[in-house]
Structures are given as C-alpha cells and as structure tokens.
Enzyme design. Structure first.
Site, PDB file in Angstrom:
ATOM      1  N   ASP A  31       0.839  -1.199   0.000  1.00  0.00           N
ATOM      2  CA  ASP A  31       0.000   0.000   0.000  1.00  0.00           C
ATOM      3  C   ASP A  31       0.876   1.251   0.000  1.00  0.00           C
ATOM      4  OD1 ASP A  31      -3.226   0.460   0.968  1.00  0.00           O
ATOM      5  OD2 ASP A  31      -1.855   2.171   1.076  1.00  0.00           O
ATOM      6  N   ILE A  32       0.461   2.242  -0.773  1.00  0.00           N
ATOM      7  CA  ILE A  32       1.255   3.472  -0.903  1.00  0.00           C
ATOM      8  C   ILE A  32       1.203   4.310   0.383  1.00  0.00           C
ATOM      9  CG2 ILE A  32      -0.492   5.082  -1.836  1.00  0.00           C
ATOM     10  CD1 ILE A  32       1.564   5.715  -4.078  1.00  0.00           C
ATOM     11  N   ASN A  86     -12.895  -2.966   2.623  1.00  0.00           N
ATOM     12  CA  ASN A  86     -13.825  -1.839   2.692  1.00  0.00           C
ATOM     13  C   ASN A  86     -14.778  -1.926   1.508  1.00  0.00           C
ATOM     14  OD1 ASN A  86     -12.487  -0.784   4.969  1.00  0.00           O
ATOM     15  ND2 ASN A  86     -10.980   0.238   3.671  1.00  0.00           N
ATOM     16  N   GLY A  92     -15.929   3.043   3.723  1.00  0.00           N
ATOM     17  CA  GLY A  92     -14.558   3.556   3.686  1.00  0.00           C
ATOM     18  C   GLY A  92     -13.790   3.197   2.432  1.00  0.00           C
ATOM     19  N   GLN A  93     -14.482   2.651   1.424  1.00  0.00           N
ATOM     20  CA  GLN A  93     -13.783   2.286   0.182  1.00  0.00           C
ATOM     21  C   GLN A  93     -13.457   3.533  -0.629  1.00  0.00           C
ATOM     22  OE1 GLN A  93     -15.896  -0.555  -2.267  1.00  0.00           O
ATOM     23  NE2 GLN A  93     -14.131  -0.904  -3.605  1.00  0.00           N
ATOM     24  N   HIS A  99     -10.359  -5.167  -3.310  1.00  0.00           N
ATOM     25  CA  HIS A  99      -9.029  -5.512  -2.785  1.00  0.00           C
ATOM     26  C   HIS A  99      -9.169  -5.895  -1.323  1.00  0.00           C
ATOM     27  CE1 HIS A  99      -9.788  -1.190  -2.434  1.00  0.00           C
ATOM     28  NE2 HIS A  99      -9.152  -1.253  -1.267  1.00  0.00           N
ATOM     29  N   HIS A 101      -7.071  -5.728   2.136  1.00  0.00           N
ATOM     30  CA  HIS A 101      -5.915  -5.197   2.863  1.00  0.00           C
ATOM     31  C   HIS A 101      -5.392  -6.280   3.805  1.00  0.00           C
ATOM     32  CE1 HIS A 101      -6.761  -0.739   2.293  1.00  0.00           C
ATOM     33  NE2 HIS A 101      -7.943  -1.242   1.993  1.00  0.00           N
TER      34      HIS A 101
HETATM   35  P1  5GP Z   1      -9.764   1.443   0.271  1.00  0.00           P
HETATM   36  O1  5GP Z   1     -10.019   2.607   1.178  1.00  0.00           O
HETATM   37  O2  5GP Z   1     -10.393   1.621  -1.093  1.00  0.00           O
HETATM   38  O3  5GP Z   1     -10.109   0.136   0.917  1.00  0.00           O
HETATM   39  O4  5GP Z   1      -8.195   1.371   0.137  1.00  0.00           O
HETATM   40  C1  5GP Z   1      -7.500   1.810  -0.977  1.00  0.00           C
HETATM   41  C2  5GP Z   1      -6.037   1.704  -0.595  1.00  0.00           C
HETATM   42  O5  5GP Z   1      -5.289   1.826  -1.768  1.00  0.00           O
HETATM   43  C3  5GP Z   1      -5.565   2.782   0.378  1.00  0.00           C
HETATM   44  O6  5GP Z   1      -5.011   2.175   1.528  1.00  0.00           O
HETATM   45  C4  5GP Z   1      -4.529   3.559  -0.432  1.00  0.00           C
HETATM   46  O7  5GP Z   1      -3.427   3.984   0.344  1.00  0.00           O
HETATM   47  C5  5GP Z   1      -4.126   2.563  -1.503  1.00  0.00           C
HETATM   48  N1  5GP Z   1      -3.742   3.179  -2.764  1.00  0.00           N
HETATM   49  C6  5GP Z   1      -4.429   4.130  -3.451  1.00  0.00           C
HETATM   50  N2  5GP Z   1      -3.771   4.462  -4.572  1.00  0.00           N
HETATM   51  C7  5GP Z   1      -2.658   3.675  -4.611  1.00  0.00           C
HETATM   52  C8  5GP Z   1      -1.581   3.575  -5.548  1.00  0.00           C
HETATM   53  O8  5GP Z   1      -1.507   4.254  -6.565  1.00  0.00           O
HETATM   54  N3  5GP Z   1      -0.618   2.669  -5.257  1.00  0.00           N
HETATM   55  C9  5GP Z   1      -0.657   1.902  -4.123  1.00  0.00           C
HETATM   56  N4  5GP Z   1       0.341   1.053  -3.947  1.00  0.00           N
HETATM   57  N5  5GP Z   1      -1.649   1.985  -3.226  1.00  0.00           N
HETATM   58  C10 5GP Z   1      -2.641   2.861  -3.460  1.00  0.00           C
END
Ligand code: 5GP
Ligand code: ZN
Length: 112
Positions: A31-32, A86, A92-93, A99, A101
């Site tokens: 994760d970034i 999420n 919180g998505q 995906h 986590h």
């Molecule tokens: P969500 O909130 O949709 O469950 O999580 C999305 C996750 O994707 C977040 O933790 C966010 O930091 C990660 N993320 C978003 N954009 C990128 C990206 O360009 N590269 C990587 N490696 N992670 C990303």
C-alpha cells in the site's frame, strides 16, 4: 480493464507499484500509504468494483485471495495480521476495484 481505475493500471503496469506477487488471476503489492509496518493489498486482475458487486461466479476467486493472505503475510515475516475489505463509500472504500488489505508487524494491533 476499466480505463480510469488505478488498480487496473497497476495490474497492466501502466502505473508503478511495489508488486511482490503475481499469478494469472491476482497481484499483491504494498500500500502506498501504509497504516502498519507491513501493509499490502491483494487485488484480482479482473475489474470488480467491490464485494457488493460479487456473485457466485467470484466465489473461487474470493476464496483464493483469502487463502493467499496468510501465505504472503508469512513470506513477509508477519506472525499475525489483520485483513480488511472496505465496501462502498460508507464502508470507507476509496478505490473501486475490490481488494483485501493485509497489515501487521510491530505492535499488537488494537482491538477494533
Ligand atoms: P480502500 O479505502 O479503497 O479500501 O483502500 C484503498 C487503498 O489503496 C488505500 O489504503 C490507499 O493507500 C491505496 N492506494 C491508493 N492508490 C494507490 C496507488 O496508486 N498505489 C498503491 N500502492 N496503493 C494505493
Ligand atoms: Zn479496476
């Protein structure tokens, strides 16, 4: 592939990510914005918006992703980990390509 989806672009290598696992159906990358010392995402290559967009045709894929989580976590040295999915804005998505986590390392994670 969804043309404006960031995770589809990571799947197709159009944008870079720290990928450390790939097979014909899924990838995993760090994760970034990690919220733990180790924080990675397991992502199917095919574009599916969220868990709420899944049906019986995704059953094997979802099972595969969950079974990969402990294997990859162990490879990265975790002795325990938390998984999170999420779903939807209220859940919180932020990225609408399903995906899982996986995170852990360091301190014992707090109870939710
Ligand atoms: P969500 O909130 O949709 O469950 O999580 C999305 C996750 O994707 C977040 O933790 C966010 O930091 C990660 N993320 C978003 N954009 C990128 C990206 O360009 N590269 C990587 N490696 N992670 C990303
Ligand atoms: Zn996508």
């Amino acid at each position: 592939m969804s043309s404006d989806c960031i995770f589809c672009k990571i799947v197709s290598n159009d944008i870079p990510a720290k990928k450390f696992y790939e097979d014909e159906e899924v990838i995993a990358f760090h994760d970034i914005r990690p919220i733990a010392p180790v924080h990675f995402l397991i992502v199917p290559k095919g574009h599916v918006e969220s868990l709420a967009g899944c049906d019986a045709s995704h059953q094997a894929l979802l099972g595969k992703i969950l079974l990969l989580a402990p294997k990859l976590a162990t490879q990265l040295g975790l002795k325990g980990f938390r998984t999170m999915i999420n779903t939807g804005r209220e859940g919180g998505q932020e990225v609408f390509h399903i995906h899982v986590h996986v995170f852990g390392g360091g301190e014992t994670l707090p109870k939710t």
